[in-house]
Design a protein around this motif. Structure first.
Motif, PDB file in Angstrom:
ATOM      1  N   HIS A 237       0.825  -1.216   0.000  1.00 26.09           N
ATOM      2  CA  HIS A 237       0.000   0.000   0.000  1.00 26.09           C
ATOM      3  C   HIS A 237       0.860   1.268   0.000  1.00 26.09           C
ATOM      4  O   HIS A 237       0.407   2.330  -0.408  1.00 26.09           O
ATOM      5  N   ILE A 238       2.116   1.156   0.427  1.00 28.28           N
ATOM      6  CA  ILE A 238       2.966   2.355   0.458  1.00 28.28           C
ATOM      7  C   ILE A 238       3.380   2.749  -0.961  1.00 28.28           C
ATOM      8  O   ILE A 238       3.370   3.929  -1.324  1.00 28.28           O
ATOM      9  N   ALA A 239       3.707   1.742  -1.770  1.00 28.69           N
ATOM     10  CA  ALA A 239       4.067   2.032  -3.165  1.00 28.69           C
ATOM     11  C   ALA A 239       2.890   2.722  -3.862  1.00 28.69           C
ATOM     12  O   ALA A 239       3.055   3.719  -4.576  1.00 28.69           O
ATOM     13  N   LYS A 240       1.694   2.202  -3.605  1.00 25.77           N
ATOM     14  CA  LYS A 240       0.482   2.760  -4.218  1.00 25.77           C
ATOM     15  C   LYS A 240       0.272   4.208  -3.731  1.00 25.77           C
ATOM     16  O   LYS A 240      -0.004   5.115  -4.506  1.00 25.77           O
TER      17      LYS A 240
ATOM     18  N   SER B 271      12.085  12.019   8.255  1.00 25.80           N
ATOM     19  CA  SER B 271      12.049  12.955   7.131  1.00 25.80           C
ATOM     20  C   SER B 271      12.377  12.144   5.869  1.00 25.80           C
ATOM     21  O   SER B 271      13.449  11.546   5.767  1.00 25.80           O
ATOM     22  N   HIS B 272      11.423  12.090   4.957  1.00 24.91           N
ATOM     23  CA  HIS B 272      11.606  11.243   3.768  1.00 24.91           C
ATOM     24  C   HIS B 272      12.681  11.846   2.863  1.00 24.91           C
ATOM     25  O   HIS B 272      12.610  13.029   2.516  1.00 24.91           O
TER      26      HIS B 272
ATOM     27  N   ILE C  17       4.226   7.067   4.441  1.00 26.06           N
ATOM     28  CA  ILE C  17       5.165   6.661   3.388  1.00 26.06           C
ATOM     29  C   ILE C  17       6.566   6.526   3.987  1.00 26.06           C
ATOM     30  O   ILE C  17       6.903   7.174   4.987  1.00 26.06           O
ATOM     31  N   ILE C  18       7.359   5.715   3.337  1.00 26.03           N
ATOM     32  CA  ILE C  18       8.704   5.401   3.815  1.00 26.03           C
ATOM     33  C   ILE C  18       9.510   5.000   2.586  1.00 26.03           C
ATOM     34  O   ILE C  18       8.927   4.504   1.622  1.00 26.03           O
TER      35      ILE C  18
ATOM     36  N   ASP D 133       7.598   3.247  14.571  1.00 29.65           N
ATOM     37  CA  ASP D 133       7.150   3.939  13.373  1.00 29.65           C
ATOM     38  C   ASP D 133       7.364   3.100  12.111  1.00 29.65           C
ATOM     39  O   ASP D 133       7.319   3.626  10.992  1.00 29.65           O
ATOM     40  N   ILE D 134       7.607   1.813  12.298  1.00 24.67           N
ATOM     41  CA  ILE D 134       7.812   0.918  11.154  1.00 24.67           C
ATOM     42  C   ILE D 134       7.233  -0.444  11.554  1.00 24.67           C
ATOM     43  O   ILE D 134       7.212  -0.776  12.747  1.00 24.67           O
TER      44      ILE D 134
END
Ligand SMILES: Nc1nc2c(ncn2[C@@H]2O[C@H](COP(=O)(O)OP(=O)(O)OP(=O)(O)O)[C@@H](O)[C@H]2O)c(=O)[nH]1
Length: 371
Positions: free
Chosen positions: A100-103, A131-132, A266-267, A285-286
């Protein structure tokens, strides 16, 4: 440009703890001396204690009184980061990138053009690790507000350090508490103020005004949905104490002039920075399937032993176990033997959840670069 701060400046337990334990200035890493100075034979039973109780027989406190003799503001965070790099290098890499993150990443890029302002939410305990790395290139010149959420989980000194840092950078920053709602009104006002130009332009073109659109983005579990729910005073977005709860992008309206986009966390697809990945694991957080609890807890012990606001003494006081030099792995094993029939997973879970609940005081695991 001055940093934008929300109202309440808390006196956190961490600050109090640090204040209570600062005795004198001494060696840079006094922790190394502790393991040789203490024998464990005097500890008959293991008992979890909190607060400032220094030990069952009242003598342990003096044995460990030298562990926290460093001025927290003098602490060398760069050196800790360098050590963390080496500690994590030997471990199995932490990677987490559910479908779902890729999406989400793809959908967010599409929605970006609709956003007048982007609200980037970070975990105040680890603002750099949440921070991405690609955020800057995605956002370009778009207006941005950085939110350091979980302000209740850091000390006043941590908060001041981050506030000063963002002020120096000229970045708008809001400290918030997504559980209680602190900072949310400030955030909505700021988002509207920063995007006021949208409707001036529309008016000039003869168009009717429309609500300002603010996209709320950030790593998993940092409190994005909670902030929206608090602002709306309704549970409009799913929020829960584990990463990956929000699965869909969702626009919600706040009043007549603000729309907010809640988005799944997102990550990066590949976590190149494993120090950051471990900190994400420590702070929950992961996804927990991505890491080994014992390894992460061992690193946490090593970090806490070094932090002036915690130190060896707090670890020893809590678990009645001395830390051998800086060996977190042995510490976890000892706790497992003493409390959990040798189950290191359970011992590791206890240490991680104690940290997450603030049992060592509220402390950030990162401080901003000095210049
Ligand atoms: N202590 C504390 N807890 C918070 C705060 N904000 C949110 N939380 C808690 O953190 C957990 C995660 O919050 P969410 O709002 O679900 O986080 P999210 O960023 O939407 O998470 P994803 O769905 O993974 O993207 C929840 O249990 C919240 O109650 C805060 O400021 N302080």
């Amino acid at each position: 440009m001055a940093a934008q701060l929300s109202g309440v400046w808390l006196n956190s337990p961490a600050a109090t703890l640090a204040g209570n334990v600062l005795h004198s200035r001494g060696s840079r890493f006094p922790s190394a001396t502790v393991s040789t100075a203490h024998t464990s034979t005097s500890t008959p039973t293991i008992q979890i204690v909190g607060g400032k109780n220094l030990g069952q027989n009242g003598t342990e406190s003096s044995k460990f009184s030298s562990t926290l003799d460093i001025d927290p503001e003098e602490f060398d965070w760069v050196e800790l980061e360098a050590d963390l790099y080496h500690w994590t290098k030997a471990l199995r890499p932490v990677q987490w990138y559910p479908g779902h993150i890729a999406k989400t990443e793809k959908e967010l890029k599409d929605q970006l053009k609709l956003m007048d302002v982007v609200i980037e939410v970070r975990d105040a305990r680890i603002p750099m690790s949440t921070s991405h790395p690609q955020m800057g290139s995605w956002l370009g010149n778009r207006k941005r507000i950085v939110v350091l959420n979980r302000e209740d989980m850091i000390s006043t000194a941590d908060r001041n350090a981050w506030a000063n840092y963002y002020a120096r950078l000229g970045t708008k920053v809001v400290f918030s508490n997504g559980q209680l709602g602190m900072g949310t009104m400030k955030l909505s006002r700021l988002a509207k103020d920063m995007s006021g130009g949208v409707n001036i332009k529309r008016k000039a073109k003869g168009l009717l005004p429309r609500p300002v659109r603010a996209g709320i983005i950030g790593y998993p579990n940092v409190g994005k949905s909670s902030l929206i729910n608090r602002l709306l005073k309704r549970r409009m977005c799913p929020a829960a104490p584990r990463p990956g709860v929000t699965r869909e992008l969702k626009w919600v309206r706040f009043g007549k002039d603000l729309e907010l986009l809640d988005s799944p966390g997102i990550i990066p697809m590949r976590m190149n920075d494993q120090s950051a990945a471990i900190k994400l694991a420590i702070c929950d957080d992961i996804g927990e399937r991505s890491y080994d609890f014992s390894e992460v807890a061992a690193i946490l012990v090593q970090i806490l032993a070094r932090l002036p606001a915690v130190g060896n003494k707090a670890l020893c006081d809590r678990y009645k176990i001395e830390i051998d030099g800086r060996d977190g792995r042995t510490f976890v094993q000892k706790l497992a033997l003493r409390m959990f029939n040798g189950d290191t997973h359970q011992a590791a879970f206890r240490i991680l959840s104690d940290f997450r609940k603030g049992k060592f005081g509220w402390v950030a695991l990162e401080r901003p670069p000095k210049s």
